[in-house]
Scaffold this motif. Structure first.
Motif, PDB file in Angstrom:
ATOM      1  N   GLY A 291       0.815  -1.192   0.000  1.00 37.55           N
ATOM      2  CA  GLY A 291       0.000   0.000   0.000  1.00 37.55           C
ATOM      3  C   GLY A 291       0.855   1.251   0.000  1.00 37.55           C
ATOM      4  O   GLY A 291       2.090   1.194  -0.003  1.00 37.55           O
TER       5      GLY A 291
ATOM      6  N   MET B 291      -1.073  -3.882   0.830  1.00 36.73           N
ATOM      7  CA  MET B 291      -2.270  -3.150   0.465  1.00 36.73           C
ATOM      8  C   MET B 291      -3.485  -3.859   1.035  1.00 36.73           C
ATOM      9  O   MET B 291      -3.668  -5.062   0.855  1.00 36.73           O
TER      10      MET B 291
ATOM     11  N   ALA C 209      -4.940   1.745   0.268  1.00 38.08           N
ATOM     12  CA  ALA C 209      -5.154   1.110  -1.032  1.00 38.08           C
ATOM     13  C   ALA C 209      -5.687   2.091  -2.065  1.00 38.08           C
ATOM     14  O   ALA C 209      -6.370   3.065  -1.742  1.00 38.08           O
TER      15      ALA C 209
END
Length: 363
Positions: free
Chosen positions: A226, A232, A239
């Motif tokens: 992320g 993520m 995200a």
């Protein structure tokens, strides 16, 4: 779809990851030659918007299998939302948003069955006999259950979370799926399902194969970090969502963590955040990470982020246009679910009839 012996021989507990990987390579060859022999079960918990990690990690592979001619069954696992949450939130909205993401990414509801977990009573009824086939100790040793128990601290482990591996087995076996796309960390879940299938056949069906023992199809999906440098995730707020605007995407990438070295190189070990941006650009362009790093060179992380923003927005632009049209038609989304629910019910009820017959419960 027919099930063959070759499609149901899997790795045994304790086998190495290398064996599982070799088996997956063999399965890929079988899929290419005879896709009609396979039914895949896969899905998501509707706990938030899908993002680039989902797109490159699972969605693209599902579309690939669908387009290859495999029978794909896709569960929106709404009951599983409450395995670790105290409320469902705006669940119906989240479910329809998830379906919109599926369709925009290329899932074809004519070829792929998309259904909601809670809408298929016969699937959930399989939990009762399946729970009789596993012990408390086996459930507590499951890596996902152990991890969630450790993460919960002093919070009691719910019965729903404890039995999560059995829920997954019911999801897979209700439609007699013989293939489950997973990452390496999910192999134990497939093994629980294989154990339940084998024990049911032996204990309740006199050795007759009511349930196939499904195979794990290991995915080579990349793990995307992320914007904060960790994996993520919907829950971490790091995200890039599929439905994000181009301006929002630019803002998120502009704030992504990098390092102080101005010369851009692809070094996943020593420069993971920079390598992650290069990986993302590579996935969107088909060019190698090394070539992209050389292109940016000494222009620094600002130039790298500008490049990544451009290629991500370009890659997602057609998907986002489709998604906006799809999401605007709530009736279409409900229609997709209702049709998928109907087919899933037919599959589940046929399986439950077999289970009742095997268990001498036909009154």
């Amino acid at each position: 779809m027919t099930t063959t012996a070759g499609a149901t021989q899997g790795f045994a507990a304790g086998d190495s990851f290398a064996v599982a990987a070799a088996r997956s390579a063999d399965l890929e060859a079988q899929i290419t030659a005879h896709p009609e022999r396979f039914r895949v079960l896969t899905g998501d918990r509707p706990t938030g918007a899908l993002h680039l990690g989902h797109y490159f990690g699972t969605l693209a592979n599902r579309v690939r299998l669908q387009d290859a001619g495999v029978d794909v069954v896709l569960v929106v696992a709404d009951y599983q939302v409450i395995t670790d949450r105290d409320s469902v939130g705006a669940l119906s909205t989240t479910v329809l948003e998830l379906v919109a993401d599926y369709l925009a990414a290329g899932i074809d509801p004519v070829r792929t069955t998309v259904f909601a977990h809670s809408a298929v009573a016969a699937l959930n009824q399989l939990m009762l006999p399946f729970l009789s086939l596993v012990s408390d100790g086996e459930l507590r040793r499951n890596p996902t259950v152990k991890a969630e128990a450790e993460a919960s601290g002093s919070r009691p482990l719910s019965g729903l979370l404890l039995t999560y591996p059995v829920h997954q087995a019911a999801d897979i076996l209700f439609c007699k799926a013989n293939l489950v796309p997973v990452g390496r960390d999910q192999l134990p879940h497939v093994e629980v399902t294989r154990t339940i299938a084998r024990r049911f056949n032996e204990r309740y069906a006199g050795g007759r194969q009511v349930f196939p023992a499904p195979d794990a199809l290991l995915t080579a999906a990349p793990v995307l970090l992320g914007t904060d440098g960790t994996k993520m995730s919907k829950s971490r707020g790091n995200a890039i969502e599929l439905r994000a605007s181009e301006d929002e995407t630019a803002r998120l990438i502009r704030g992504a963590k990098t390092d102080s070295d101005r010369v851009i190189t692809f070094d996943p070990v020593n420069r993971p955040e920079v390598a992650n941006l290069l990986l993302l650009a590579s996935l969107c362009t088909g060019r190698s990470e090394q070539a992209l790093a050389e292109e940016v060179g000494g222009a620094g992380s600002g130039a790298l982020k500008g490049l990544v923003t451009e290629v991500v927005n370009e890659h997602l632009r057609p998907l986002r246009v489709r998604r906006a049209d799809i999401a605007a038609d709530r009736g279409q989304l409900l229609g997709v679910l209702r049709a998928g629910n109907l087919r899933a019910r037919e599959l589940a009820e046929a399986t439950l009839d077999e289970v009742r017959e095997a268990m001498d419960m036909t009154y």
